[in-house]
Design a protein around this motif. Structure first.
Motif, PDB file in Angstrom:
ATOM      1  N   ARG A  17       0.833  -1.199   0.000  1.00  0.00           N
ATOM      2  CA  ARG A  17       0.000   0.000   0.000  1.00  0.00           C
ATOM      3  C   ARG A  17       0.871   1.254   0.000  1.00  0.00           C
ATOM      4  NH1 ARG A  17      -5.185   1.373   1.289  1.00  0.00           N
ATOM      5  NH2 ARG A  17      -5.707  -0.748   1.857  1.00  0.00           N
ATOM      6  N   VAL A  18       1.997   1.162   0.674  1.00  0.00           N
ATOM      7  CA  VAL A  18       2.905   2.304   0.726  1.00  0.00           C
ATOM      8  C   VAL A  18       3.355   2.694  -0.669  1.00  0.00           C
ATOM      9  CG1 VAL A  18       5.154   3.102   1.545  1.00  0.00           C
ATOM     10  CG2 VAL A  18       3.679   1.757   3.051  1.00  0.00           C
ATOM     11  N   GLU A  19       3.698   1.698  -1.454  1.00  0.00           N
ATOM     12  CA  GLU A  19       4.138   1.963  -2.808  1.00  0.00           C
ATOM     13  C   GLU A  19       3.000   2.549  -3.639  1.00  0.00           C
ATOM     14  OE1 GLU A  19       5.698  -1.460  -4.712  1.00  0.00           O
ATOM     15  OE2 GLU A  19       6.062  -0.452  -6.596  1.00  0.00           O
ATOM     16  N   ALA A  20       1.823   1.979  -3.499  1.00  0.00           N
ATOM     17  CA  ALA A  20       0.676   2.474  -4.247  1.00  0.00           C
ATOM     18  C   ALA A  20       0.337   3.907  -3.839  1.00  0.00           C
ATOM     19  CB  ALA A  20      -0.523   1.554  -4.008  1.00  0.00           C
ATOM     20  N   ASP A  21       0.386   4.183  -2.557  1.00  0.00           N
ATOM     21  CA  ASP A  21       0.088   5.528  -2.071  1.00  0.00           C
ATOM     22  C   ASP A  21       1.100   6.535  -2.596  1.00  0.00           C
ATOM     23  OD1 ASP A  21      -2.227   5.014  -0.721  1.00  0.00           O
ATOM     24  OD2 ASP A  21      -1.233   4.628   1.184  1.00  0.00           O
ATOM     25  N   ALA A  22       2.341   6.114  -2.679  1.00  0.00           N
ATOM     26  CA  ALA A  22       3.385   7.006  -3.167  1.00  0.00           C
ATOM     27  C   ALA A  22       3.118   7.406  -4.607  1.00  0.00           C
ATOM     28  CB  ALA A  22       4.740   6.331  -3.033  1.00  0.00           C
ATOM     29  N   VAL A  23       2.682   6.468  -5.394  1.00  0.00           N
ATOM     30  CA  VAL A  23       2.358   6.758  -6.783  1.00  0.00           C
ATOM     31  C   VAL A  23       1.110   7.635  -6.860  1.00  0.00           C
ATOM     32  CG1 VAL A  23       1.693   5.729  -8.998  1.00  0.00           C
ATOM     33  CG2 VAL A  23       3.440   4.648  -7.580  1.00  0.00           C
ATOM     34  N   VAL A  29      -4.266  13.373 -10.694  1.00  0.00           N
ATOM     35  CA  VAL A  29      -5.648  13.224 -10.260  1.00  0.00           C
ATOM     36  C   VAL A  29      -5.688  12.496  -8.927  1.00  0.00           C
ATOM     37  CG1 VAL A  29      -6.551  13.204 -12.615  1.00  0.00           C
ATOM     38  CG2 VAL A  29      -5.872  11.065 -11.522  1.00  0.00           C
ATOM     39  N   THR A  30      -6.810  12.598  -8.289  1.00  0.00           N
ATOM     40  CA  THR A  30      -6.939  11.952  -6.988  1.00  0.00           C
ATOM     41  C   THR A  30      -7.086  10.446  -7.159  1.00  0.00           C
ATOM     42  OG1 THR A  30      -8.036  13.895  -6.102  1.00  0.00           O
ATOM     43  CG2 THR A  30      -8.298  11.843  -4.889  1.00  0.00           C
ATOM     44  N   LEU A  31      -6.164   9.763  -6.556  1.00  0.00           N
ATOM     45  CA  LEU A  31      -6.202   8.312  -6.642  1.00  0.00           C
ATOM     46  C   LEU A  31      -6.219   7.707  -5.252  1.00  0.00           C
ATOM     47  CD1 LEU A  31      -3.563   7.731  -9.463  1.00  0.00           C
ATOM     48  CD2 LEU A  31      -6.036   7.640  -9.674  1.00  0.00           C
ATOM     49  N   ARG A  32      -6.813   6.572  -5.193  1.00  0.00           N
ATOM     50  CA  ARG A  32      -6.831   5.854  -3.925  1.00  0.00           C
ATOM     51  C   ARG A  32      -6.312   4.440  -4.140  1.00  0.00           C
ATOM     52  NH1 ARG A  32     -10.632   7.674   0.367  1.00  0.00           N
ATOM     53  NH2 ARG A  32     -10.225   5.613   1.159  1.00  0.00           N
ATOM     54  N   ALA A  33      -5.571   3.983  -3.188  1.00  0.00           N
ATOM     55  CA  ALA A  33      -5.057   2.624  -3.265  1.00  0.00           C
ATOM     56  C   ALA A  33      -6.039   1.679  -2.576  1.00  0.00           C
ATOM     57  CB  ALA A  33      -3.695   2.546  -2.586  1.00  0.00           C
ATOM     58  N   TYR A  34      -6.222   0.535  -3.181  1.00  0.00           N
ATOM     59  CA  TYR A  34      -7.060  -0.467  -2.543  1.00  0.00           C
ATOM     60  C   TYR A  34      -6.481  -1.842  -2.790  1.00  0.00           C
ATOM     61  CZ  TYR A  34      -8.896  -1.529  -7.192  1.00  0.00           C
ATOM     62  OH  TYR A  34      -9.020  -1.894  -8.506  1.00  0.00           O
ATOM     63  N   LYS A  35      -6.737  -2.711  -1.854  1.00  0.00           N
ATOM     64  CA  LYS A  35      -6.198  -4.049  -1.986  1.00  0.00           C
ATOM     65  C   LYS A  35      -7.122  -4.897  -2.851  1.00  0.00           C
ATOM     66  CE  LYS A  35      -4.179  -7.842   0.571  1.00  0.00           C
ATOM     67  NZ  LYS A  35      -3.802  -8.372   1.883  1.00  0.00           N
ATOM     68  N   CYS A  36      -6.522  -5.559  -3.794  1.00  0.00           N
ATOM     69  CA  CYS A  36      -7.293  -6.368  -4.723  1.00  0.00           C
ATOM     70  C   CYS A  36      -7.490  -7.766  -4.149  1.00  0.00           C
ATOM     71  CB  CYS A  36      -6.563  -6.441  -6.060  1.00  0.00           C
ATOM     72  SG  CYS A  36      -7.392  -7.490  -7.257  1.00  0.00           S
ATOM     73  N   ALA A  37      -8.730  -8.207  -4.210  1.00  0.00           N
ATOM     74  CA  ALA A  37      -9.037  -9.526  -3.659  1.00  0.00           C
ATOM     75  C   ALA A  37      -8.580 -10.646  -4.583  1.00  0.00           C
ATOM     76  CB  ALA A  37     -10.529  -9.637  -3.403  1.00  0.00           C
ATOM     77  N   LEU A  38      -8.298 -10.300  -5.818  1.00  0.00           N
ATOM     78  CA  LEU A  38      -7.924 -11.319  -6.792  1.00  0.00           C
ATOM     79  C   LEU A  38      -6.442 -11.641  -6.742  1.00  0.00           C
ATOM     80  CD1 LEU A  38     -10.090 -10.146  -9.787  1.00  0.00           C
ATOM     81  CD2 LEU A  38     -10.439 -12.157  -8.370  1.00  0.00           C
ATOM     82  N   GLN A  41      -2.597  -7.920  -4.305  1.00  0.00           N
ATOM     83  CA  GLN A  41      -1.749  -6.742  -4.316  1.00  0.00           C
ATOM     84  C   GLN A  41      -2.623  -5.489  -4.385  1.00  0.00           C
ATOM     85  OE1 GLN A  41       1.943  -7.018  -6.593  1.00  0.00           O
ATOM     86  NE2 GLN A  41       1.405  -9.089  -7.149  1.00  0.00           N
ATOM     87  N   PHE A  42      -1.995  -4.362  -4.641  1.00  0.00           N
ATOM     88  CA  PHE A  42      -2.738  -3.106  -4.574  1.00  0.00           C
ATOM     89  C   PHE A  42      -2.866  -2.476  -5.949  1.00  0.00           C
ATOM     90  CE2 PHE A  42      -1.220  -3.862  -0.343  1.00  0.00           C
ATOM     91  CZ  PHE A  42      -2.267  -3.433   0.458  1.00  0.00           C
ATOM     92  N   HIS A  43      -4.038  -1.909  -6.189  1.00  0.00           N
ATOM     93  CA  HIS A  43      -4.272  -1.137  -7.395  1.00  0.00           C
ATOM     94  C   HIS A  43      -4.649   0.276  -6.991  1.00  0.00           C
ATOM     95  CE1 HIS A  43      -4.186  -4.792  -9.715  1.00  0.00           C
ATOM     96  NE2 HIS A  43      -5.227  -5.295  -9.101  1.00  0.00           N
ATOM     97  N   LEU A  44      -4.629   1.153  -7.990  1.00  0.00           N
ATOM     98  CA  LEU A  44      -5.087   2.512  -7.760  1.00  0.00           C
ATOM     99  C   LEU A  44      -6.393   2.730  -8.504  1.00  0.00           C
ATOM    100  CD1 LEU A  44      -1.756   4.505  -8.132  1.00  0.00           C
ATOM    101  CD2 LEU A  44      -2.941   3.847  -6.033  1.00  0.00           C
ATOM    102  N   THR A  45      -7.280   3.471  -7.896  1.00  0.00           N
ATOM    103  CA  THR A  45      -8.533   3.809  -8.538  1.00  0.00           C
ATOM    104  C   THR A  45      -8.774   5.295  -8.414  1.00  0.00           C
ATOM    105  OG1 THR A  45     -10.903   3.421  -8.590  1.00  0.00           O
ATOM    106  CG2 THR A  45      -9.852   3.317  -6.437  1.00  0.00           C
ATOM    107  N   SER A  46      -9.371   5.849  -9.443  1.00  0.00           N
ATOM    108  CA  SER A  46      -9.700   7.275  -9.410  1.00  0.00           C
ATOM    109  C   SER A  46     -11.134   7.480  -8.968  1.00  0.00           C
ATOM    110  CB  SER A  46      -9.485   7.899 -10.791  1.00  0.00           C
ATOM    111  OG  SER A  46     -10.276   7.229 -11.744  1.00  0.00           O
ATOM    112  N   ARG A  47     -11.813   6.382  -8.713  1.00  0.00           N
ATOM    113  CA  ARG A  47     -13.206   6.503  -8.278  1.00  0.00           C
ATOM    114  C   ARG A  47     -13.242   6.611  -6.764  1.00  0.00           C
ATOM    115  NH1 ARG A  47     -17.136   2.429 -11.261  1.00  0.00           N
ATOM    116  NH2 ARG A  47     -18.544   3.837 -10.222  1.00  0.00           N
TER     117      ARG A  47
END
Ligand code: ZN
Length: 64
Positions: A17-23, A29-38, A41-47
């Motif tokens: 999450r730290v890496e995702a948050d850094a990006v 644009v405003t991005l949020r990191a969330y953990k993927c259940a699949l 790992q972590f992805h970023l979403t703009s929603r």
């Protein structure tokens, strides 16, 4: 949050999450990191509309 396999495949993955948050912080644009259940790992979403914190009801006098 339920992630669709197709989205998981296409999105950039971040191991932490730290890496995702850094990006996300560096993005324009405003991005949020969330953990993927699949992939686990972590992805970023703009929603962000559905990710707002729940409202706190008026009156914080909690008894009991
Ligand atoms: Zn994923």
């Amino acid at each position: 949050m339920k992630t669709r396999p197709g989205i998981c495949q296409r999105k950039r993955r971040y191991a932490t999450r730290v890496e995702a948050d850094a990006v996300a912080l560096r993005a324009e644009v405003t991005l949020r990191a969330y953990k993927c259940a699949l992939c686990g790992q972590f992805h970023l979403t703009s929603r962000t509309k559905g990710l707002q914190r729940p409202r706190v009801p008026h009156g914080d006098a909690v008894s009991g």
